[in-house]
Write a protein that holds these residues in place. Structure first.
Motif, PDB file in Angstrom:
ATOM      1  N   LEU A  68       0.804  -1.217   0.000  1.00  0.00           N
ATOM      2  CA  LEU A  68       0.000   0.000   0.000  1.00  0.00           C
ATOM      3  C   LEU A  68       0.837   1.267   0.000  1.00  0.00           C
ATOM      4  O   LEU A  68       0.331   2.355  -0.276  1.00  0.00           O
ATOM      5  N   ILE A  69       2.115   1.136   0.329  1.00  0.00           N
ATOM      6  CA  ILE A  69       2.973   2.316   0.479  1.00  0.00           C
ATOM      7  C   ILE A  69       3.279   2.904  -0.894  1.00  0.00           C
ATOM      8  O   ILE A  69       3.812   2.218  -1.772  1.00  0.00           O
ATOM      9  N   PRO A  70       2.972   4.161  -1.119  1.00  0.00           N
ATOM     10  CA  PRO A  70       3.209   4.784  -2.431  1.00  0.00           C
ATOM     11  C   PRO A  70       4.651   5.212  -2.595  1.00  0.00           C
ATOM     12  O   PRO A  70       5.446   5.182  -1.644  1.00  0.00           O
ATOM     13  N   ALA A  71       4.977   5.595  -3.801  1.00  0.00           N
ATOM     14  CA  ALA A  71       6.304   6.162  -4.057  1.00  0.00           C
ATOM     15  C   ALA A  71       6.370   7.548  -3.415  1.00  0.00           C
ATOM     16  O   ALA A  71       5.536   8.403  -3.689  1.00  0.00           O
ATOM     17  N   ILE A  72       7.320   7.751  -2.545  1.00  0.00           N
ATOM     18  CA  ILE A  72       7.503   9.020  -1.843  1.00  0.00           C
ATOM     19  C   ILE A  72       8.776   9.674  -2.367  1.00  0.00           C
ATOM     20  O   ILE A  72       9.817   9.032  -2.461  1.00  0.00           O
ATOM     21  N   SER A  73       8.660  10.928  -2.726  1.00  0.00           N
ATOM     22  CA  SER A  73       9.816  11.651  -3.264  1.00  0.00           C
ATOM     23  C   SER A  73      10.913  11.723  -2.213  1.00  0.00           C
ATOM     24  O   SER A  73      10.696  12.193  -1.090  1.00  0.00           O
ATOM     25  N   LEU A  74      12.082  11.238  -2.560  1.00  0.00           N
ATOM     26  CA  LEU A  74      13.193  11.190  -1.612  1.00  0.00           C
ATOM     27  C   LEU A  74      13.932  12.521  -1.567  1.00  0.00           C
ATOM     28  O   LEU A  74      14.175  13.153  -2.597  1.00  0.00           O
ATOM     29  N   ASP A  75      14.266  12.936  -0.372  1.00  0.00           N
ATOM     30  CA  ASP A  75      15.060  14.144  -0.139  1.00  0.00           C
ATOM     31  C   ASP A  75      16.523  13.705   0.000  1.00  0.00           C
ATOM     32  O   ASP A  75      17.009  13.430   1.099  1.00  0.00           O
ATOM     33  N   ASN A  76      17.213  13.630  -1.130  1.00  0.00           N
ATOM     34  CA  ASN A  76      18.587  13.126  -1.117  1.00  0.00           C
ATOM     35  C   ASN A  76      19.517  13.896  -0.180  1.00  0.00           C
ATOM     36  O   ASN A  76      20.311  13.277   0.535  1.00  0.00           O
ATOM     37  N   PRO A  77      19.462  15.238  -0.149  1.00  0.00           N
ATOM     38  CA  PRO A  77      20.351  15.949   0.783  1.00  0.00           C
ATOM     39  C   PRO A  77      20.061  15.621   2.246  1.00  0.00           C
ATOM     40  O   PRO A  77      20.989  15.506   3.048  1.00  0.00           O
ATOM     41  N   LEU A  78      18.785  15.474   2.609  1.00  0.00           N
ATOM     42  CA  LEU A  78      18.453  15.121   3.986  1.00  0.00           C
ATOM     43  C   LEU A  78      18.995  13.738   4.330  1.00  0.00           C
ATOM     44  O   LEU A  78      19.611  13.541   5.390  1.00  0.00           O
ATOM     45  N   ILE A  79      18.770  12.772   3.447  1.00  0.00           N
ATOM     46  CA  ILE A  79      19.283  11.428   3.673  1.00  0.00           C
ATOM     47  C   ILE A  79      20.805  11.448   3.780  1.00  0.00           C
ATOM     48  O   ILE A  79      21.399  10.785   4.644  1.00  0.00           O
ATOM     49  N   SER A  80      21.456  12.226   2.935  1.00  0.00           N
ATOM     50  CA  SER A  80      22.919  12.305   2.950  1.00  0.00           C
ATOM     51  C   SER A  80      23.429  12.893   4.260  1.00  0.00           C
ATOM     52  O   SER A  80      24.445  12.437   4.804  1.00  0.00           O
ATOM     53  N   ALA A  81      22.742  13.911   4.779  1.00  0.00           N
ATOM     54  CA  ALA A  81      23.152  14.514   6.052  1.00  0.00           C
ATOM     55  C   ALA A  81      22.947  13.544   7.210  1.00  0.00           C
ATOM     56  O   ALA A  81      23.749  13.503   8.144  1.00  0.00           O
ATOM     57  N   LEU A  82      21.872  12.753   7.163  1.00  0.00           N
ATOM     58  CA  LEU A  82      21.665  11.742   8.193  1.00  0.00           C
ATOM     59  C   LEU A  82      22.775  10.686   8.151  1.00  0.00           C
ATOM     60  O   LEU A  82      23.274  10.246   9.197  1.00  0.00           O
ATOM     61  N   VAL A  83      23.165  10.298   6.942  1.00  0.00           N
ATOM     62  CA  VAL A  83      24.228   9.297   6.790  1.00  0.00           C
ATOM     63  C   VAL A  83      25.526   9.795   7.413  1.00  0.00           C
ATOM     64  O   VAL A  83      26.294   9.009   7.988  1.00  0.00           O
ATOM     65  N   GLU A  84      25.785  11.099   7.321  1.00  0.00           N
ATOM     66  CA  GLU A  84      27.014  11.657   7.906  1.00  0.00           C
ATOM     67  C   GLU A  84      27.062  11.476   9.423  1.00  0.00           C
ATOM     68  O   GLU A  84      28.135  11.577  10.020  1.00  0.00           O
ATOM     69  N   ARG A  85      25.925  11.218  10.039  1.00  0.00           N
ATOM     70  CA  ARG A  85      25.886  11.021  11.491  1.00  0.00           C
ATOM     71  C   ARG A  85      25.634   9.565  11.875  1.00  0.00           C
ATOM     72  O   ARG A  85      25.471   9.262  13.053  1.00  0.00           O
ATOM     73  N   TRP A  86      25.582   8.683  10.890  1.00  0.00           N
ATOM     74  CA  TRP A  86      25.402   7.263  11.182  1.00  0.00           C
ATOM     75  C   TRP A  86      26.742   6.618  11.492  1.00  0.00           C
ATOM     76  O   TRP A  86      27.732   6.845  10.801  1.00  0.00           O
ATOM     77  N   ARG A  87      26.785   5.798  12.536  1.00  0.00           N
ATOM     78  CA  ARG A  87      28.006   5.093  12.893  1.00  0.00           C
ATOM     79  C   ARG A  87      27.742   3.600  12.914  1.00  0.00           C
ATOM     80  O   ARG A  87      26.893   3.110  13.673  1.00  0.00           O
ATOM     81  N   LYS A  88      28.478   2.878  12.075  1.00  0.00           N
ATOM     82  CA  LYS A  88      28.270   1.441  12.006  1.00  0.00           C
ATOM     83  C   LYS A  88      28.871   0.722  13.208  1.00  0.00           C
ATOM     84  O   LYS A  88      28.566  -0.449  13.434  1.00  0.00           O
ATOM     85  N   GLU A  89      29.733   1.415  13.979  1.00  0.00           N
ATOM     86  CA  GLU A  89      30.249   0.804  15.195  1.00  0.00           C
ATOM     87  C   GLU A  89      29.139   0.554  16.218  1.00  0.00           C
ATOM     88  O   GLU A  89      29.216  -0.370  17.026  1.00  0.00           O
ATOM     89  N   THR A  90      28.089   1.407  16.195  1.00  0.00           N
ATOM     90  CA  THR A  90      26.990   1.295  17.157  1.00  0.00           C
ATOM     91  C   THR A  90      25.626   1.129  16.496  1.00  0.00           C
ATOM     92  O   THR A  90      24.633   0.931  17.195  1.00  0.00           O
ATOM     93  N   ASN A  91      25.574   1.224  15.158  1.00  0.00           N
ATOM     94  CA  ASN A  91      24.305   1.179  14.416  1.00  0.00           C
ATOM     95  C   ASN A  91      23.318   2.219  14.946  1.00  0.00           C
ATOM     96  O   ASN A  91      22.121   1.953  15.131  1.00  0.00           O
ATOM     97  N   THR A  92      23.834   3.416  15.183  1.00  0.00           N
ATOM     98  CA  THR A  92      23.013   4.529  15.643  1.00  0.00           C
ATOM     99  C   THR A  92      23.450   5.820  14.965  1.00  0.00           C
ATOM    100  O   THR A  92      24.572   5.919  14.457  1.00  0.00           O
ATOM    101  N   PHE A  93      22.542   6.816  14.991  1.00  0.00           N
ATOM    102  CA  PHE A  93      22.902   8.175  14.596  1.00  0.00           C
ATOM    103  C   PHE A  93      23.476   8.868  15.828  1.00  0.00           C
ATOM    104  O   PHE A  93      22.848   8.871  16.892  1.00  0.00           O
ATOM    105  N   HIS A  94      24.655   9.470  15.692  1.00  0.00           N
ATOM    106  CA  HIS A  94      25.245  10.224  16.788  1.00  0.00           C
ATOM    107  C   HIS A  94      24.863  11.693  16.618  1.00  0.00           C
ATOM    108  O   HIS A  94      25.500  12.441  15.885  1.00  0.00           O
ATOM    109  N   MET A  95      23.781  12.076  17.296  1.00  0.00           N
ATOM    110  CA  MET A  95      23.280  13.444  17.252  1.00  0.00           C
ATOM    111  C   MET A  95      23.910  14.258  18.383  1.00  0.00           C
ATOM    112  O   MET A  95      24.552  13.717  19.282  1.00  0.00           O
ATOM    113  N   THR A  96      23.670  15.550  18.358  1.00  0.00           N
ATOM    114  CA  THR A  96      24.213  16.412  19.407  1.00  0.00           C
ATOM    115  C   THR A  96      23.561  16.144  20.748  1.00  0.00           C
ATOM    116  O   THR A  96      24.153  16.428  21.798  1.00  0.00           O
ATOM    117  N   ILE A  97      22.345  15.588  20.756  1.00  0.00           N
ATOM    118  CA  ILE A  97      21.608  15.380  21.999  1.00  0.00           C
ATOM    119  C   ILE A  97      21.664  13.923  22.458  1.00  0.00           C
ATOM    120  O   ILE A  97      20.992  13.543  23.409  1.00  0.00           O
TER     121      ILE A  97
END
Length: 616
Positions: A68-97
């Motif tokens: 049922l899930i439709p095609a959703i327009s991807l925000d490539n810059p947002l995804i890319s910025a999230l990836v910059e904070r992803w750490r595979k050592e912990t499988n988490t995003f390391h945010m400031t908070i």
């Protein structure tokens, strides 16, 4: 100055031990890779015409909500910025908070997939013919296969419309083809183009048995692996269920979140459907640096730790509700060779709990799929399968009356706090050059009267080192300016392309050379308008011959090493090629001017200029 302006962390690298390989290290060094190419192939899913019998089989297989899930327009810059904070050592995003992640609970709420059940694992294949004949009843032509993968386009061409008078066997074959296309387009989307491994087909042999697999757990394992790969500084693409990732961000972070055209009170399941359709809100000029800055300055009030708390559970199916407890399971997620750790103890606030200092993460071997056909991976992943089997014995629990200050003190030592530089590299070069000139001036003018031989020798050594560093920095600052100017030119070209959208295509088609000339002239004119009077005095013309790419090399003066500069220019060119492959081929690279040492006389001048630029 803030300590993290010069040292973004980690101070203690026992957790983030792969920092030197991470994309954040490259960004800090001024090596921008631009937005990632996002691989998800959902745009043609709605062209499949399923019969009522096929829809029934899809539901029995466990994909009634995913379809049922439709095609959703991807925000490539947002995804890319999230990836910059992803750490595979912990499988988490390391945010400031603190740390955050996509959990099994998120998968259940957003996609409606089972997060409990049998692990998604089986036999690997290096050819497609025998598997396709057995489960699809057809063999693709050789042009549609690659090793153990088949093209999604062949599946759609051959199976997207089941005949009305088809036998039950044919209906099942057509449905298996749809399911393979569905998972290959969404939860198991790869970076290989529009291909999907045929190893999933045997899992669809019996539709009721297929419905017992933990497809949601497998989807999250696949996404974790894709995020970990994309976070490496050498990567430029990302795959996996990016719709899940983007909608997770919309629910949890007030960064890039679009405005809805409907009242969210009327929720429907799965919750990804909240973001169905077009949304309002500004999206122009939201590039990777924009989102990076937003995440670098993320505030606690911009985070919704428990976004599903106020949603009525009456819209959630009972079988999904009964599995939600596994959202807090500290276990191993499995999708064939991809085994990834699920660590909810690192993001307890997403479950409404106080965050404590988590346990140390054990390193685990990330296996890759075997090249030999007929390999049953179950025999190679006994430890991982055992951990999944015991998933219900490792549910993290809450601890009451805790002060999270201790956690945050610990976290700030082990995390990478910033990705982007608070002060641009060019400003840091200016500040350093000014400080070196201060040292050189003092050493040059200091009277040696009354000094002994050792003191005079020390002063001479200081003078020599300072002047040597100034000569070295003259070459380095050239490359810094080149990179900075290149980034500005890219933005200018992007804006100019938007303005010329109505006419540029015709002009490019009719006269490519004229189009290139206009582009170069416009880019140069617009960029020149961004240079202030002081900076203009710092620019000087270079007499060397202009290369075909329109780069200028500096004259070999003041001790600048030509070979080192040429190597830097080649790196700039490679970065332009890697990030601009989809741009107009005839668009020129504007000539790079070279900056001499800063005309600012002292480090205090530089400090005042930088401080003014921040507060202005």
């Amino acid at each position: 100055m803030d300590y993290y302006a010069t040292n973004p962390g980690p101070i203690d690298d026992s957790i983030l031990y792969d920092q030197d390989k991470h994309v954040s290290a490259a960004v800090w060094e001024g090596q921008e890779r631009g937005a990632l190419r996002c691989h998800e192939h959902t745009s043609k899913l709605d062209r499949w015409l399923l019969t009522e019998k096929q829809i029934e089989l899809v539901k029995r297989a466990g994909f009634g909500y995913l379809r049922l899930i439709p095609a959703i327009s991807l925000d490539n810059p947002l995804i890319s910025a999230l990836v910059e904070r992803w750490r595979k050592e912990t499988n988490t995003f390391h945010m400031t908070i603190g740390e955050m992640t996509v959990t099994l609970e998120d998968v259940a709420y957003l996609l409606g997939l089972r997060i409990d059940g049998q692990p998604v694992i089986g036999v690997t294949y290096t050819t497609c013919d025998s598997v396709c004949v057995k489960y699809l009843g057809k063999v693709p032509d050789s042009g549609y296969t690659s090793g153990g993968m088949v093209k999604l386009s062949w599946l759609k061409e051959a199976f997207s419309q089941c005949p009305e008078n088809a036998s039950i066997e044919d209906v099942e074959c057509y449905t298996r083809a749809y399911l393979l296309y569905l998972v290959g387009s969404t939860i198991f989307s790869t970076t290989t183009g529009n291909k999907v491994p045929v190893m999933y087909l045997p899992l669809f042999e019996n539709f009721d048995e297929a419905g017992k697999y933990a497809w949601g757990s497998a989807a999250l394992s696949f996404l974790y692996r894709a995020l970990g790969n994309a976070a490496l500084r050498s990567q430029s693409t990302i795959s996996g269920c990016l719709t899940l990732l983007q909608c997770w961000s919309y629910y949890h972070l007030n960064v890039g979140r679009p405005k809805l055209h409907h009242d969210p009170v009327h929720e429907c399941f799965p919750f990804v459907l909240r973001w169905k359709g077009k949304h309002s809100g500004p999206t122009s000029n939201r590039d990777v640096p924009f989102y990076r800055k937003a995440l670098d300055s993320l505030k606690p009030n911009e985070v919704d730790w428990c976004p599903y708390a106020n949603i009525s559970h009456t819209v959630i199916p009972n079988n999904i509700l009964n599995q939600l407890i596994l959202g807090r399971s500290k276990t191993m997620l499995i999708c064939f060779d991809k085994a990834e750790r699920h660590l909810p103890d690192r993001c307890l606030r997403q479950f409404g709990m106080h965050q404590t200092i988590p346990e140390e993460v054990q390193k685990w071997e990330r296996k890759t799929r075997g090249v030999d056909g007929g390999v049953d991976l179950s025999g190679k992943m006994e430890a991982e399968l055992s951990e999944w089997e015991n998933r219900r014995f490792h549910i993290v629990e809450a601890e009451e009356d805790l002060d999270e200050g201790e956690y945050m003190n610990w976290y700030m030592r082990i995390t990478r706090r910033l990705v982007g530089r608070p002060i641009p590299i060019s400003s840091e070069f200016q500040r350093m050059n000014a400080a070196l000139r201060d040292i050189a001036h003092v050493a040059d003018t200091l009277s040696t009267h009354g000094m002994d031989d050792q003191q005079i020798q020390s002063i001479t050594r200081i003078r020599y080192v300072a002047h040597e560093c100034l000569r070295d920095h003259a070459g380095s600052s050239t490359l810094v300016l080149a990179n900075s100017q290149n980034d500005v030119e890219k933005k200018v070209r992007g804006k100019e392309r938007v303005r010329r959208r109505g006419t540029s295509k015709r002009r490019r088609k009719d006269d490519p050379e004229e189009y290139c000339g206009i582009t170069m002239h416009t880019d140069t004119r617009v960029y020149a308008s961004t240079i202030n009077d002081d900076q203009e005095q710092q620019l000087y013309d270079v007499e060397n011959e202009v290369e075909t790419q329109h780069h200028c090399l500096p004259a070999n003066s003041d001790g600048v090493d030509d070979s080192r500069f040429q190597h830097g220019v080649e790196e700039v060119e490679e970065e332009q090629l890697s990030h601009g492959s989809e741009e107009n081929q005839c668009e020129p690279v504007t000539t790079l001017d070279v900056v001499q040492q800063s005309s600012l006389e002292t480090s205090e001048d530089v400090t005042r200029q930088n401080d003014y630029s921040v507060t202005a």
